[in-house]
Design a protein around this motif. Structure first.
Motif, mmCIF file in Angstrom:
data_model
loop_
_atom_site.group_PDB
_atom_site.id
_atom_site.type_symbol
_atom_site.label_atom_id
_atom_site.label_comp_id
_atom_site.label_asym_id
_atom_site.label_seq_id
_atom_site.Cartn_x
_atom_site.Cartn_y
_atom_site.Cartn_z
ATOM 1 N N VAL A 35 -49.550 -26.869 -23.185
ATOM 2 C CA VAL A 35 -48.911 -26.700 -21.880
ATOM 3 C C VAL A 35 -49.635 -25.598 -21.108
ATOM 4 O O VAL A 35 -49.862 -24.504 -21.627
ATOM 5 C CB VAL A 35 -47.420 -26.372 -22.042
ATOM 6 C CG1 VAL A 35 -46.771 -26.109 -20.686
ATOM 7 C CG2 VAL A 35 -46.700 -27.504 -22.761
ATOM 8 N N ALA A 63 -43.176 -27.501 -25.012
ATOM 9 C CA ALA A 63 -43.642 -28.887 -24.935
ATOM 10 C C ALA A 63 -43.137 -29.477 -23.623
ATOM 11 O O ALA A 63 -41.991 -29.230 -23.226
ATOM 12 C CB ALA A 63 -43.133 -29.696 -26.116
ATOM 13 N N LEU A 64 -43.979 -30.240 -22.967
ATOM 14 C CA LEU A 64 -43.642 -30.762 -21.640
ATOM 15 C C LEU A 64 -43.960 -32.255 -21.597
ATOM 16 O O LEU A 64 -45.079 -32.668 -21.909
ATOM 17 C CB LEU A 64 -44.445 -30.008 -20.577
ATOM 18 C CG LEU A 64 -44.179 -30.314 -19.111
ATOM 19 C CD1 LEU A 64 -42.698 -30.200 -18.769
ATOM 20 C CD2 LEU A 64 -44.989 -29.360 -18.234
ATOM 21 N N SER A 65 -42.960 -33.043 -21.232
ATOM 22 C CA SER A 65 -43.116 -34.501 -21.209
ATOM 23 C C SER A 65 -42.623 -35.063 -19.881
ATOM 24 O O SER A 65 -41.677 -34.545 -19.275
ATOM 25 C CB SER A 65 -42.308 -35.152 -22.335
ATOM 26 O OG SER A 65 -42.669 -34.646 -23.602
ATOM 27 N N VAL A 66 -43.239 -36.149 -19.461
ATOM 28 C CA VAL A 66 -42.726 -36.956 -18.355
ATOM 29 C C VAL A 66 -41.797 -38.000 -18.969
ATOM 30 O O VAL A 66 -42.237 -38.833 -19.768
ATOM 31 C CB VAL A 66 -43.868 -37.645 -17.582
ATOM 32 C CG1 VAL A 66 -43.296 -38.508 -16.450
ATOM 33 C CG2 VAL A 66 -44.851 -36.618 -17.042
ATOM 34 N N ILE A 67 -40.526 -37.946 -18.632
ATOM 35 C CA ILE A 67 -39.561 -38.855 -19.257
ATOM 36 C C ILE A 67 -39.055 -39.931 -18.302
ATOM 37 O O ILE A 67 -38.262 -40.788 -18.694
ATOM 38 C CB ILE A 67 -38.382 -38.086 -19.876
ATOM 39 C CG1 ILE A 67 -37.618 -37.289 -18.809
ATOM 40 C CG2 ILE A 67 -38.865 -37.159 -20.977
ATOM 41 C CD1 ILE A 67 -36.320 -36.685 -19.326
ATOM 42 N N ASP A 74 -35.100 -29.209 -17.466
ATOM 43 C CA ASP A 74 -35.654 -30.413 -16.853
ATOM 44 C C ASP A 74 -35.526 -30.349 -15.343
ATOM 45 O O ASP A 74 -34.756 -29.559 -14.782
ATOM 46 C CB ASP A 74 -35.064 -31.700 -17.435
ATOM 47 C CG ASP A 74 -33.601 -31.941 -17.112
ATOM 48 O OD1 ASP A 74 -33.161 -31.582 -16.003
ATOM 49 O OD2 ASP A 74 -32.891 -32.515 -17.958
ATOM 50 N N SER A 76 -43.653 -40.207 -36.894
ATOM 51 C CA SER A 76 -43.575 -40.375 -35.443
ATOM 52 C C SER A 76 -43.991 -41.768 -34.980
ATOM 53 O O SER A 76 -43.739 -42.142 -33.830
ATOM 54 C CB SER A 76 -44.460 -39.342 -34.745
ATOM 55 O OG SER A 76 -45.830 -39.548 -35.068
ATOM 56 N N ARG A 85 -39.399 -28.356 -23.156
ATOM 57 C CA ARG A 85 -38.745 -27.690 -24.281
ATOM 58 C C ARG A 85 -39.344 -26.289 -24.397
ATOM 59 O O ARG A 85 -40.573 -26.125 -24.380
ATOM 60 C CB ARG A 85 -38.970 -28.471 -25.576
ATOM 61 C CG ARG A 85 -38.491 -29.906 -25.512
ATOM 62 C CD ARG A 85 -36.982 -30.037 -25.457
ATOM 63 N NE ARG A 85 -36.572 -31.421 -25.308
ATOM 64 C CZ ARG A 85 -35.371 -31.893 -25.642
ATOM 65 N NH1 ARG A 85 -34.454 -31.078 -26.142
ATOM 66 N NH2 ARG A 85 -35.068 -33.165 -25.457
ATOM 67 N N HIS A 110 -51.053 -29.755 -18.510
ATOM 68 C CA HIS A 110 -51.635 -29.527 -19.834
ATOM 69 C C HIS A 110 -53.119 -29.227 -19.692
ATOM 70 O O HIS A 110 -53.782 -29.738 -18.776
ATOM 71 C CB HIS A 110 -51.448 -30.757 -20.732
ATOM 72 C CG HIS A 110 -50.024 -31.083 -21.035
ATOM 73 N ND1 HIS A 110 -49.239 -31.859 -20.202
ATOM 74 C CD2 HIS A 110 -49.235 -30.738 -22.088
ATOM 75 C CE1 HIS A 110 -48.027 -31.972 -20.720
ATOM 76 N NE2 HIS A 110 -47.997 -31.311 -21.870
ATOM 77 N N LEU A 123 -39.333 -34.441 -15.397
ATOM 78 C CA LEU A 123 -40.031 -33.664 -16.417
ATOM 79 C C LEU A 123 -39.027 -33.036 -17.368
ATOM 80 O O LEU A 123 -37.974 -32.536 -16.941
ATOM 81 C CB LEU A 123 -40.875 -32.563 -15.772
ATOM 82 C CG LEU A 123 -41.862 -32.989 -14.687
ATOM 83 C CD1 LEU A 123 -42.629 -31.783 -14.164
ATOM 84 C CD2 LEU A 123 -42.821 -34.051 -15.211
ATOM 85 N N SER A 124 -39.357 -33.054 -18.650
ATOM 86 C CA SER A 124 -38.532 -32.416 -19.681
ATOM 87 C C SER A 124 -39.371 -31.358 -20.375
ATOM 88 O O SER A 124 -40.379 -31.676 -21.006
ATOM 89 C CB SER A 124 -38.046 -33.458 -20.697
ATOM 90 O OG SER A 124 -37.325 -32.846 -21.749
#
Length: 447
Positions: free
Chosen positions: A243, A290-294, A201, A267, A319, A237, A316-317
């Protein structure tokens, strides 16, 4: 070897007391995040230690290393020629979040439809109960050495785990390590976790102005930092939702897939929302990045003014798949963010946590013992699964104990909602988890 039916009966008879113990642990708000009262984490450690003292273990200690949260270590020496098994769980929990999102108080354990609800009921106080129950069920029939290690800071990334291992390595040394902090395939079907994604992250800060300016007087030639940071995030993305950061690894597709209808239900995906990415759903969850804005820092709606925001920051996180080096993944993400800065905006990337992925050997003596134990407990064979989440300390364990076999087992199911509101554990499944672990310890004694 202990008789299966006898052991099943023992676990069944013990389970009401185990449930009571789980409920008592859930009532302790042992949130390890720094903003919360750490006295509760200390109380949780003492409660776990007291439970283990009553489970026939010879040596029970509450230990720290440096500034670590308190961990519990309990031991029973191995009989001559028998292996030693390290049983891992953690007693700290995530913050409850907005309590209005919970149907009941997060720290008041409540049963509904065969599930016990409460923060930590699944993650990972049920793991503690799995170890406790297996030891109680075996009693004097326990034929392996056991070390129970219940950590107190897993939910904040185990920042002192390496230091704790270095200081207490001889105390924790084992031939087999069982990490009870994962999930099963679904209610009624056990799972053995063979892969875990790693974690990277960072924070990305984008600036366009030295200070805020009037949005009417200067808007047009100058785009606000929120818009430009959003445009930068959008480059992470491709149009399909995969990604788009160059240099990230993909592991091979899993041998099982996740049914789309089940995934949508598990989910909570809203009707009409399309799934992102390509390939099997299980691959998108387990073996692809996998990429997320947390998190996002910018003026809130309530406090906004008619000015152009000079700066915005996102957390950003990422995985990462098994086989990916976390430092290389962070370098790839940083390069992408800097290279795609829109309209010459100033971009700064601040490094965060790095966690290594994990890939278990598909076949080993310990894995074979686990498959047998799980099939006996559930009456169906276990499914080899990956987990999209990360348990970075497993890599630390392998560095210190390179010859140990590591088994990642599950106390959760897809509806457990770990980390979220209305976290729960399925009580019928937890009883099977206890039986499976007792059978596993019995099976490991045979070598």
């Amino acid at each position: 070897m202990t008789d299966l039916n006898d052991l099943r009966s023992r676990v069944h008879d013990l389970f009401p007391a185990l449930r009571t113990d789980l409920e008592a642990l859930v009532r302790i708000p042992s949130v390890s995040a720094p903003a919360f009262d750490q006295a509760h984490v200390a109380s949780s450690a003492e409660a776990v230690a007291e439970l283990l003292r009553g489970a026939g273990l010879d040596e029970v200690q509450v230990l720290t290393s440096g500034e670590s949260r308190p961990a519990v270590v309990a031991r029973r020496a191995a009989p001559a020629g028998a292996p030693t098994v390290l049983l891992y769980a953690h007693h700290d929990v995530q913050p409850p979040g907005d309590t209005a999102s919970w149907a009941t108080d997060p720290f008041v354990p409540t049963e509904r439809d065969g599930r016990l609800y409460g923060r930590g009921a699944a993650d990972d106080k049920a793991g503690i109960v799995a170890h406790l129950g297996a030891l109680r069920a075996l009693g004097d029939d326990l034929a392996v050495g056991v070390t129970v290690f219940v950590e107190g800071e897993e939910e904040i990334g185990s920042p002192f785990f390496g230091e704790f291992l270095a200081e207490h390595a001889e105390l924790l040394r084992a031939d087999v390590i069982v990490v009870a902090d994962s999930s099963n395939w679904k209610v009624g079907v056990p799972g053995l976790t063979t892969s875990l994604r790693g974690l990277v992250d960072c924070e990305v800060e984008l600036s366009v102005l030295s200070h805020a300016v009037h949005s009417g007087m200067f808007g047009g030639p100058v785009l606000d930092a929120i818009t430009l940071l959003s445009r930068l995030i959008a480059t992470l993305h491709d149009d399909a939702g995969d990604v788009a950061v160059a240099g990230l690894a993909h592991a091979p597709d899993p041998t099982v897939d996740y049914d789309e209808a089940d995934f949508r239900a598990d989910s909570g995906l809203l009707d009409g929302v399309q799934l992102a990415g390509t390939g099997p759903i299980s691959s998108r969850l387990w073996t692809k990045p996998a990429l997320s804005v947390i998190g996002f820092d910018a003026p809130t709606v309530a406090l906004s003014s008619n000015t152009i925001a000079p700066k915005a920051t996102a957390k950003l996180s990422l995985r990462i798949a098994a086989g990916q080096d976390p430092a290389a993944a962070l370098d790839a993400l940083r390069t992408h963010l800097l290279d795609h800065a829109p309209l010459g905006a100033k971009v700064v990337v601040r490094d965060g946590e790095l966690g290594k992925p994990f890939q278990a050997p598909a076949d080993s003596a310990a894995m074979r013992a686990a498959r047998t134990a799980f099939e006996q407990a559930w009456d169906v064979p276990p499914v080899d699964i990956g987990i999209g989440g990360s348990i970075p300390f497993i890599a630390d364990l392998l560095e210190v104990f390179p010859d140990a076999a590591i088994l990642v087992t599950g106390v959760e199911d897809p509806d457990s909602r770990a980390h979220g509101a209305d976290e729960s554990v399925h009580l019928g499944e937890l009883e099977k988890v206890v039986l499976a672990e007792a059978l596993l310890l019995d099976g490991l004694a045979k070598g």
